[in-house]
Write a protein that holds these residues in place. Structure first.
Motif, PDB file in Angstrom:
ATOM      1  N   ASP A  13     105.242 155.043  15.182  1.00 53.88           N
ATOM      2  CA  ASP A  13     104.783 156.064  14.234  1.00 53.88           C
ATOM      3  C   ASP A  13     104.175 155.417  12.990  1.00 53.88           C
ATOM      4  OD1 ASP A  13     105.660 158.039  15.923  1.00 53.88           O
ATOM      5  OD2 ASP A  13     107.508 158.453  14.823  1.00 53.88           O
ATOM      6  N   PHE A  14     104.798 154.358  12.520  1.00 53.21           N
ATOM      7  CA  PHE A  14     104.296 153.631  11.359  1.00 53.21           C
ATOM      8  C   PHE A  14     102.897 153.076  11.626  1.00 53.21           C
ATOM      9  CE2 PHE A  14     103.803 149.580   9.095  1.00 53.21           C
ATOM     10  CZ  PHE A  14     104.055 149.950   7.790  1.00 53.21           C
ATOM     11  N   GLU A  15     102.726 152.460  12.794  1.00 54.22           N
ATOM     12  CA  GLU A  15     101.442 151.842  13.139  1.00 54.22           C
ATOM     13  C   GLU A  15     100.323 152.878  13.226  1.00 54.22           C
ATOM     14  OE1 GLU A  15     100.583 148.214  14.270  1.00 54.22           O
ATOM     15  OE2 GLU A  15     101.898 148.453  12.549  1.00 54.22           O
ATOM     16  N   GLN A  16     100.598 153.976  13.874  1.00 53.80           N
ATOM     17  CA  GLN A  16      99.546 154.964  14.128  1.00 53.80           C
ATOM     18  C   GLN A  16      99.310 155.902  12.948  1.00 53.80           C
ATOM     19  OE1 GLN A  16      97.574 154.766  16.799  1.00 53.80           O
ATOM     20  NE2 GLN A  16      98.771 152.920  17.201  1.00 53.80           N
ATOM     21  N   GLY A  17     100.263 155.993  12.044  1.00 51.91           N
ATOM     22  CA  GLY A  17     100.135 156.932  10.938  1.00 51.91           C
ATOM     23  C   GLY A  17     100.031 156.276   9.589  1.00 51.91           C
ATOM     24  N   ILE A  18     101.178 155.998   8.983  1.00 51.15           N
ATOM     25  CA  ILE A  18     101.210 155.571   7.590  1.00 51.15           C
ATOM     26  C   ILE A  18     100.481 154.252   7.363  1.00 51.15           C
ATOM     27  CG2 ILE A  18     102.774 154.730   5.781  1.00 51.15           C
ATOM     28  CD1 ILE A  18     104.652 156.982   6.466  1.00 51.15           C
ATOM     29  N   ASN A  19     100.589 153.302   8.275  1.00 53.47           N
ATOM     30  CA  ASN A  19      99.907 152.025   8.040  1.00 53.47           C
ATOM     31  C   ASN A  19      98.396 152.202   8.004  1.00 53.47           C
ATOM     32  OD1 ASN A  19     100.086 149.054   7.723  1.00 53.47           O
ATOM     33  ND2 ASN A  19      98.952 149.071   9.646  1.00 53.47           N
ATOM     34  N   LYS A  20      97.862 153.002   8.910  1.00 54.25           N
ATOM     35  CA  LYS A  20      96.416 153.262   8.893  1.00 54.25           C
ATOM     36  C   LYS A  20      96.015 153.992   7.614  1.00 54.25           C
ATOM     37  CE  LYS A  20      95.793 153.366  13.924  1.00 54.25           C
ATOM     38  NZ  LYS A  20      95.028 152.107  13.972  1.00 54.25           N
ATOM     39  N   GLN A  21      96.850 154.915   7.163  1.00 53.53           N
ATOM     40  CA  GLN A  21      96.555 155.625   5.922  1.00 53.53           C
ATOM     41  C   GLN A  21      96.593 154.676   4.721  1.00 53.53           C
ATOM     42  OE1 GLN A  21      99.205 159.085   5.804  1.00 53.53           O
ATOM     43  NE2 GLN A  21      98.932 159.269   8.025  1.00 53.53           N
ATOM     44  N   MET A  22      97.503 153.706   4.750  1.00 56.79           N
ATOM     45  CA  MET A  22      97.571 152.731   3.667  1.00 56.79           C
ATOM     46  C   MET A  22      96.312 151.869   3.630  1.00 56.79           C
ATOM     47  SD  MET A  22      99.113 151.501   1.071  1.00 56.79           S
ATOM     48  CE  MET A  22     100.720 152.291   1.210  1.00 56.79           C
ATOM     49  N   LEU A  23      95.829 151.464   4.784  1.00 54.63           N
ATOM     50  CA  LEU A  23      94.601 150.673   4.840  1.00 54.63           C
ATOM     51  C   LEU A  23      93.434 151.464   4.256  1.00 54.63           C
ATOM     52  CD1 LEU A  23      94.944 149.069   8.382  1.00 54.63           C
ATOM     53  CD2 LEU A  23      95.309 147.951   6.183  1.00 54.63           C
ATOM     54  N   ALA A  62      88.924 156.331 -14.796  1.00 54.77           N
ATOM     55  CA  ALA A  62      90.382 156.482 -14.792  1.00 54.77           C
ATOM     56  C   ALA A  62      90.833 157.665 -13.953  1.00 54.77           C
ATOM     57  CB  ALA A  62      90.887 156.633 -16.224  1.00 54.77           C
ATOM     58  N   GLY A  63      90.020 158.730 -13.925  1.00 56.01           N
ATOM     59  CA  GLY A  63      90.378 159.895 -13.126  1.00 56.01           C
ATOM     60  C   GLY A  63      90.411 159.574 -11.643  1.00 56.01           C
ATOM     61  N   TYR A  64      89.403 158.839 -11.175  1.00 60.43           N
ATOM     62  CA  TYR A  64      89.356 158.436  -9.764  1.00 60.43           C
ATOM     63  C   TYR A  64      90.553 157.550  -9.425  1.00 60.43           C
ATOM     64  CZ  TYR A  64      87.785 156.138  -5.473  1.00 60.43           C
ATOM     65  OH  TYR A  64      87.715 155.636  -4.187  1.00 60.43           O
ATOM     66  N   ASP A  65      90.783 156.543 -10.259  1.00 60.09           N
ATOM     67  CA  ASP A  65      91.904 155.636  -9.994  1.00 60.09           C
ATOM     68  C   ASP A  65      93.236 156.383 -10.012  1.00 60.09           C
ATOM     69  OD1 ASP A  65      90.144 153.561  -9.762  1.00 60.09           O
ATOM     70  OD2 ASP A  65      90.807 152.476 -11.554  1.00 60.09           O
ATOM     71  N   GLY A  66      93.373 157.339 -10.924  1.00 57.90           N
ATOM     72  CA  GLY A  66      94.608 158.103 -11.000  1.00 57.90           C
ATOM     73  C   GLY A  66      94.890 158.874  -9.725  1.00 57.90           C
ATOM     74  N   LYS A  67      93.842 159.429  -9.123  1.00 53.48           N
ATOM     75  CA  LYS A  67      94.024 160.169  -7.872  1.00 53.48           C
ATOM     76  C   LYS A  67      94.470 159.242  -6.746  1.00 53.48           C
ATOM     77  CE  LYS A  67      90.664 163.802  -8.951  1.00 53.48           C
ATOM     78  NZ  LYS A  67      89.335 164.382  -8.621  1.00 53.48           N
ATOM     79  N   VAL A  68      93.906 158.033  -6.716  1.00 54.36           N
ATOM     80  CA  VAL A  68      94.314 157.080  -5.681  1.00 54.36           C
ATOM     81  C   VAL A  68      95.771 156.674  -5.879  1.00 54.36           C
ATOM     82  CG1 VAL A  68      93.883 154.819  -4.637  1.00 54.36           C
ATOM     83  CG2 VAL A  68      91.952 156.224  -5.379  1.00 54.36           C
ATOM     84  N   ILE A  69      96.163 156.443  -7.126  1.00 53.97           N
ATOM     85  CA  ILE A  69      97.545 156.060  -7.421  1.00 53.97           C
ATOM     86  C   ILE A  69      98.503 157.188  -7.058  1.00 53.97           C
ATOM     87  CG2 ILE A  69      99.156 155.522  -9.293  1.00 53.97           C
ATOM     88  CD1 ILE A  69      96.827 153.941 -10.591  1.00 53.97           C
ATOM     89  N   ASP A  70      98.105 158.432  -7.304  1.00 61.34           N
ATOM     90  CA  ASP A  70      98.935 159.569  -6.898  1.00 61.34           C
ATOM     91  C   ASP A  70      99.135 159.586  -5.383  1.00 61.34           C
ATOM     92  OD1 ASP A  70      99.227 160.410  -9.499  1.00 61.34           O
ATOM     93  OD2 ASP A  70      97.698 161.983  -9.367  1.00 61.34           O
ATOM     94  N   LYS A  71      98.064 159.303  -4.641  1.00 65.09           N
ATOM     95  CA  LYS A  71      98.167 159.244  -3.178  1.00 65.09           C
ATOM     96  C   LYS A  71      99.079 158.104  -2.752  1.00 65.09           C
ATOM     97  CE  LYS A  71      93.596 161.213  -2.163  1.00 65.09           C
ATOM     98  NZ  LYS A  71      92.248 160.939  -1.580  1.00 65.09           N
ATOM     99  N   LEU A  72      98.984 156.981  -3.471  1.00 60.74           N
ATOM    100  CA  LEU A  72      99.840 155.838  -3.161  1.00 60.74           C
ATOM    101  C   LEU A  72     101.312 156.211  -3.341  1.00 60.74           C
ATOM    102  CD1 LEU A  72     100.246 152.820  -2.516  1.00 60.74           C
ATOM    103  CD2 LEU A  72      99.939 152.351  -4.963  1.00 60.74           C
ATOM    104  N   ALA A  73     101.628 156.911  -4.401  1.00 58.52           N
ATOM    105  CA  ALA A  73     103.016 157.317  -4.655  1.00 58.52           C
ATOM    106  C   ALA A  73     103.531 158.228  -3.545  1.00 58.52           C
ATOM    107  CB  ALA A  73     103.116 158.004  -6.009  1.00 58.52           C
ATOM    108  N   ARG A  74     102.688 159.166  -3.106  1.00 60.46           N
ATOM    109  CA  ARG A  74     103.115 160.071  -2.036  1.00 60.46           C
ATOM    110  C   ARG A  74     103.300 159.313  -0.721  1.00 60.46           C
ATOM    111  NH1 ARG A  74      99.229 163.401  -4.612  1.00 60.46           N
ATOM    112  NH2 ARG A  74      97.670 163.009  -2.990  1.00 60.46           N
TER     113      ARG A  74
END
Length: 202
Positions: free
Chosen positions: A87-97, A120-132
């Motif tokens: 599940d990690f390989e097919q889902g979250i790891n690909k999303q992290m890449l 800063a707005g663009y970077d903030g959205k990416v960081i929010d996605k990273l946290a989730r």
């Protein structure tokens, strides 16, 4: 489980050029033990040393490859861990890449350009996605954290990297010069693959 000598050698597969202190940090060992095992690995021809850093040799990799099946047999026969890694390989790891690509590039007039991090707005959205994504990864990998102290250690190091990102230290998203989120994630992924006898597919 790997004995301490092989555990330290295994660490060199996760960070391919490492000082004693860097490897001790990854493995949660004291520097004295790490140094002694590294020096023995050099004497055995399983590692090489230069300018204060160590690297595994082909002989070292061959030795570990011969040890992994027996030493990680309990993990590899655990159906839950096998399923979690899939599940990690097919889902979250690909999303992290994909997320790291979003951090490093930005679309301008329909073309991807290197992200200079001036938006800063663009970077903030990416960081929010990273946290989730971090929260989801922690929940998914809980069985590994429960079974394997090093996997638990990696999750703690990801927590620490994200905390620094949240404090505004944005180099801790992906810089290769420090223990950034992406750097630690890469090491964790390599550890999980080696533990379970799987190959990296990206």
């Amino acid at each position: 489980m790997l004995d301490t000598a092989d555990f330290v050698l295994h660490g060199l597969t996760l960070r391919q050029l490492a000082t004693v202190d860097q490897l001790a940090e990854i493995l949660d060992l004291d520097a004295e033990t790490t140094s002694a095992r590294l020096e023995q690995a050099v004497a055995d021809g399983r590692a090489i040393a230069g300018r204060g850093a160590f690297m595994i040799t082909p002989a070292g990799r061959a030795h570990l490859d011969s040890r992994y099946p027996a030493d990680f047999a309990e993990y590899r026969s655990n159906d839950e861990l096998v399923s979690v890694l899939a599940d990690f390989e097919q889902g979250i790891n690909k999303q992290m890449l994909a997320l790291m690509t979003s951090w490093q590039t930005i679309a301008i007039d329909g073309n991807d350009q290197p992200n200079d991090h001036s938006d800063a707005g663009y970077d903030g959205k990416v960081i929010d996605k990273l946290a989730r994504l971090h929260d989801r990864a922690g929940a998914l990998l809980a069985p590994f954290a429960d079974a394997d102290p090093l996997a638990k250690r990696f999750i703690s190091r990801l927590d620490a990297a994200l905390e620094r990102v949240d404090r505004g230290e944005h180099d801790y998203v992906s810089s290769v010069r420090i223990d950034s989120y992406h750097t630690v994630w890469y090491q964790m992924h390599e550890h999980l693959l080696r533990t379970m006898g799987e190959a990296r597919d990206e």
